[in-house]
Design an enzyme around this catalytic site. Structure first.
Site, PDB file in Angstrom:
ATOM      1  N   LYS A   1      -9.386  -3.556   1.191  1.00  0.00           N
ATOM      2  CA  LYS A   1      -8.514  -4.283   0.976  1.00  0.00           C
ATOM      3  C   LYS A   1      -7.127  -3.995   0.511  1.00  0.00           C
ATOM      4  O   LYS A   1      -6.846  -3.698   1.045  1.00  0.00           O
ATOM      5  CB  LYS A   1      -8.389  -5.324   0.544  1.00  0.00           C
ATOM      6  N   ASN A   2      -7.790  -3.468  -0.706  1.00  0.00           N
ATOM      7  CA  ASN A   2      -6.501  -3.178  -1.855  1.00  0.00           C
ATOM      8  C   ASN A   2      -6.212  -0.995  -1.287  1.00  0.00           C
ATOM      9  O   ASN A   2      -5.430  -0.763  -2.247  1.00  0.00           O
ATOM     10  CB  ASN A   2      -7.201  -2.795  -3.179  1.00  0.00           C
TER      11      ASN A   2
ATOM     12  N   CYS B   1       1.003 -14.278 -12.611  1.00  0.00           N
ATOM     13  CA  CYS B   1      -0.027 -14.380 -11.840  1.00  0.00           C
ATOM     14  C   CYS B   1      -0.837 -15.107 -12.576  1.00  0.00           C
ATOM     15  O   CYS B   1      -1.141 -15.206 -14.057  1.00  0.00           O
ATOM     16  CB  CYS B   1      -0.064 -13.809 -11.147  1.00  0.00           C
TER      17      CYS B   1
ATOM     18  N   ARG C   1       2.044  -9.393 -15.609  1.00  0.00           N
ATOM     19  CA  ARG C   1       1.715  -8.628 -14.541  1.00  0.00           C
ATOM     20  C   ARG C   1       3.261  -7.543 -14.838  1.00  0.00           C
ATOM     21  O   ARG C   1       3.767  -7.369 -13.565  1.00  0.00           O
ATOM     22  CB  ARG C   1       1.547  -8.756 -13.727  1.00  0.00           C
TER      23      ARG C   1
ATOM     24  N   ASP D   1     -12.381  -5.367 -11.635  1.00  0.00           N
ATOM     25  CA  ASP D   1     -12.375  -6.405 -10.329  1.00  0.00           C
ATOM     26  C   ASP D   1     -13.942  -6.533 -10.199  1.00  0.00           C
ATOM     27  O   ASP D   1     -14.227  -7.454  -9.624  1.00  0.00           O
ATOM     28  CB  ASP D   1     -11.640  -6.098  -8.866  1.00  0.00           C
TER      29      ASP D   1
ATOM     30  N   ARG E   1      -8.721 -14.634   0.412  1.00  0.00           N
ATOM     31  CA  ARG E   1      -7.040 -13.235  -0.063  1.00  0.00           C
ATOM     32  C   ARG E   1      -8.857 -11.996   0.121  1.00  0.00           C
ATOM     33  O   ARG E   1      -8.012 -11.089   0.877  1.00  0.00           O
ATOM     34  CB  ARG E   1      -6.683 -13.774  -0.685  1.00  0.00           C
TER      35      ARG E   1
HETATM   36  N1  EPU Z   1       1.503  -2.762 -15.746  1.00  0.00           N
HETATM   37  C1  EPU Z   1       2.317  -3.050 -17.214  1.00  0.00           C
HETATM   38  N2  EPU Z   1       3.832  -2.290 -16.160  1.00  0.00           N
HETATM   39  C2  EPU Z   1       3.445  -2.178 -14.750  1.00  0.00           C
HETATM   40  C3  EPU Z   1       2.788  -2.824 -14.260  1.00  0.00           C
HETATM   41  C4  EPU Z   1       1.405  -2.506 -14.700  1.00  0.00           C
HETATM   42  O1  EPU Z   1       1.937  -2.887 -18.098  1.00  0.00           O
HETATM   43  O2  EPU Z   1       4.604  -1.681 -14.358  1.00  0.00           O
HETATM   44  C5  EPU Z   1      -0.009  -3.215 -16.495  1.00  0.00           C
HETATM   45  C6  EPU Z   1      -0.834  -4.314 -15.722  1.00  0.00           C
HETATM   46  O3  EPU Z   1      -0.364  -5.698 -16.514  1.00  0.00           O
HETATM   47  C7  EPU Z   1      -2.164  -4.607 -16.133  1.00  0.00           C
HETATM   48  C8  EPU Z   1      -2.818  -2.582 -16.145  1.00  0.00           C
HETATM   49  O4  EPU Z   1      -1.044  -2.297 -16.079  1.00  0.00           O
HETATM   50  O5  EPU Z   1      -2.295  -4.837 -17.348  1.00  0.00           O
HETATM   51  C9  EPU Z   1      -3.217  -2.609 -14.555  1.00  0.00           C
HETATM   52  O6  EPU Z   1      -2.474  -2.873 -14.075  1.00  0.00           O
HETATM   53  P1  EPU Z   1      -2.074  -2.171 -12.660  1.00  0.00           P
HETATM   54  O7  EPU Z   1      -0.558  -2.030 -11.575  1.00  0.00           O
HETATM   55  O8  EPU Z   1      -2.922  -1.002 -12.303  1.00  0.00           O
HETATM   56  O9  EPU Z   1      -2.431  -3.305 -11.039  1.00  0.00           O
HETATM   57  P2  EPU Z   1      -2.285  -3.905  -9.908  1.00  0.00           P
HETATM   58  O10 EPU Z   1      -1.542  -2.775  -9.791  1.00  0.00           O
HETATM   59  O11 EPU Z   1      -0.932  -4.724  -9.741  1.00  0.00           O
HETATM   60  C10 EPU Z   1      -4.201  -3.440  -8.459  1.00  0.00           C
HETATM   61  C11 EPU Z   1      -5.327  -3.913  -7.569  1.00  0.00           C
HETATM   62  C12 EPU Z   1      -5.541  -4.804  -8.676  1.00  0.00           C
HETATM   63  C13 EPU Z   1      -6.313  -4.450  -9.678  1.00  0.00           C
HETATM   64  C14 EPU Z   1      -5.744  -3.693 -10.124  1.00  0.00           C
HETATM   65  C15 EPU Z   1      -6.341  -2.525 -11.484  1.00  0.00           C
HETATM   66  C16 EPU Z   1      -4.271  -3.665  -5.118  1.00  0.00           C
HETATM   67  C17 EPU Z   1      -3.273  -4.361  -4.696  1.00  0.00           C
HETATM   68  N3  EPU Z   1      -4.126  -4.617  -6.565  1.00  0.00           N
HETATM   69  O12 EPU Z   1      -3.097  -3.986  -9.177  1.00  0.00           O
HETATM   70  O13 EPU Z   1      -6.977  -5.608  -8.242  1.00  0.00           O
HETATM   71  O14 EPU Z   1      -7.204  -5.366 -10.608  1.00  0.00           O
HETATM   72  O15 EPU Z   1      -4.934  -2.768  -9.501  1.00  0.00           O
HETATM   73  O16 EPU Z   1      -7.265  -2.265 -11.442  1.00  0.00           O
HETATM   74  O17 EPU Z   1      -5.033  -2.711  -5.533  1.00  0.00           O
HETATM   75  C18 EPU Z   1      -7.905  -7.609  -7.328  1.00  0.00           C
HETATM   76  O18 EPU Z   1      -8.548  -7.199  -5.846  1.00  0.00           O
HETATM   77  O19 EPU Z   1      -9.162  -8.485  -7.073  1.00  0.00           O
HETATM   78  C19 EPU Z   1      -7.078  -7.225  -7.553  1.00  0.00           C
HETATM   79  C20 EPU Z   1      -6.030  -7.944  -8.799  1.00  0.00           C
END
Ligand code: EPU
Length: 418
Positions: free
Chosen positions: A22-23, A116, A121, A305, A397
């Site tokens: 998915k990701n 969320c 986030r 995850d 999802r």
């Molecule tokens: N963060 C910030 N600022 C930003 C972006 C992120 O502080 O601008 C923080 C977030 O709040 C969090 C941390 O950085 O505490 C990590 O967040 P990240 O941006 O890495 O997560 P994401 O890209 O929003 C993806 C996956 C998530 C997975 C996370 C961590 C996708 C679509 N989603 O989310 O997947 O948990 O990386 O590995 O790729 C899931 O599949 O259940 C899921 C939530």
């Protein structure tokens, strides 16, 4: 309302095939917006989040055709550069259009994704990166507008290795002038898959999988075909199902290295773990699993995850496990539901202390997000008597045909839609 009725107690046995990730799929679909020629993405899982990303692309004007597990995206004609509240609320990852639309059209507007179920986030690192490339950012009336006269390569240091920020910056930098360097970049396998897809299109990116990614801007991109990597989290979930039910399951279509942090913990708990080129087998031994300590971290650390699923397993271990969640601030919502099933868990801030119990018992429980839902299903598969898991919409999802895959392994699980 969709529910699972699960009668636990059967050890799961057999072989199950992991679907595409998915990701990895979501950013690759968004990356199709970078150019005006069709791309074909293969091994795409049939998931609600993938459908939502396809809806986003179609809303923007792209043509999207699905045949089996392939999706053809033709983004030649784009009519809108804006993603509104409805699509953003349906899926946060809709924000992955920021990078490609900015890269190709120099303008994009999205409804602010907000917090969320698992944390606040923020988007600050995505925006900081795009700003460094020369974009102007305006955050007003619940929308983020990003515009640039021209995009120029830059050096960007991420405060934390955010997956989404790394992906958005990579996609925006592909068509920028000059070289972009992302330091403290996310190293997840899905970032490597995005690099491989973009490079196949004609981008010049190096370093994905390490914490420094270097992107040399190019002027043109071509159409390509690409098969996404297998879903390491889905695979990990089925391996935990073998462990928690005292069974023996082989998951095929996996890249075992992607599962290393999870397999290390399963071994530590006393399970038999066997890996081949493209499969992993986990089998229970004749004793209760041992307690473990787990701390979630960005890759190659233990994946957040998989935290809820491992917590479900720790509930039945011998001894006390300590699970520390460092990636998201609110990812313990499954705890109260596991307690309803007889688990003994105490939470102090970001730390959960789990005293193993001999058995869990069925109860009505509610999935509040995707991985919490996966954990509750696991607990239910191991529990005595029946469990009703509500909120299966969340599970849909990210898990393709979950109940069919579990049924094939010998589980008693039924989907009820009302
Ligand atoms: N963060 C910030 N600022 C930003 C972006 C992120 O502080 O601008 C923080 C977030 O709040 C969090 C941390 O950085 O505490 C990590 O967040 P990240 O941006 O890495 O997560 P994401 O890209 O929003 C993806 C996956 C998530 C997975 C996370 C961590 C996708 C679509 N989603 O989310 O997947 O948990 O990386 O590995 O790729 C899931 O599949 O259940 C899921 C939530």
């Amino acid at each position: 309302m969709v529910r699972f009725f699960i009668t636990g107690g059967n050890p799961l046995r057999g072989t199950v095939r992991a679907s595409g990730s998915k990701n990895a799929t979501l950013p690759i679909l968004a990356a199709c917006l970078l150019q005006g020629a069709p791309n074909v993405i293969q091994q795409v899982p049939a998931l609600k989040d993938v459908t939502t990303m396809c809806d986003v692309l179609e809303y923007l004007g792209a043509r999207v055709n699905r045949e089996g597990d392939s999706i053809r995206v033709d983004a030649t004609h784009i009519q809108s550069l804006e993603v509104g509240e409805d699509l953003m609320r349906r899926m946060r990852a809709s924000n992955l259009v920021l990078g490609p639309l900015l890269g190709r059209f120099r303008r994009v507007r999205i409804s602010h994704p907000g917090g969320c179920n698992i944390g606040s986030r923020p988007m600050n690192l995505h925006l900081k990166g795009l700003k460094a490339l020369g974009a102007r950012i305006e955050e007003k009336f619940g929308y983020i507008t990003v515009e640039a006269g021209k995009l120029e390569g830059a050096e960007i240091h991420l405060d934390v290795p955010s997956v989404g920020a790394t992906e958005n910056i990579m996609m925006a930098a592909v068509l920028a002038r000059g070289t972009t360097i992302i330091r403290n970049a996310a190293k997840e396998p899905e970032i490597v898959d995005l690099q491989n897809f973009l490079n196949r299109m004609g981008a010049r990116i190096k370093g994905a999988g390490t914490d420094v990614i270097r992107i040399e801007g190019v002027k043109h991109l071509n159409s390509v075909e690409h098969a996404v990597i297998p879903d390491r989290i889905e695979a990990g979930t089925y391996l935990v199902a073998a462990a928690i039910t005292g069974g023996d399951v082989t998951v095929t279509n996996v890249i075992p290295e992607h599962l290393e942090p999870v397999l290390a913990k399963l071994k530590e708990m006393g399970f038999l773990v066997e890996t081949g080129d493209e499969h992993v087998r986990v089998a229970a031994q004749d004793r209760r699993p041992r307690a473990v300590d787990i701390k979630t971290l960005p890759h190659p650390g233990f994946p957040t995850d998989m935290q809820p699923q491992m917590m479900a397993l720790a509930c039945l271990a011998e001894g006390t496990s300590v699970i520390t969640e460092t990636v998201f601030e609110n990812r313990f919502k499954h705890v109260s539901e596991l307690r309803r099933m007889g688990a003994d868990i105490k939470v102090e801030g970001q730390i959960a202390i789990i005293k193993g119990v001999e058995r869990l018992t069925g109860a009505p429980v509610m999935a509040t997000d995707l991985r919490a839902g996966a954990a509750l299903v696991l607990a239910a598969l191991a529990a005595e008597n029946g469990t009703v898991v509500e909120g299966v919409e969340h599970i849909d999802r990210g898990y393709e045909k979950m109940e069919q895959k579990y049924t094939a392994l010998g589980a008693r699980i039924m989907r009820i839609s009302t």
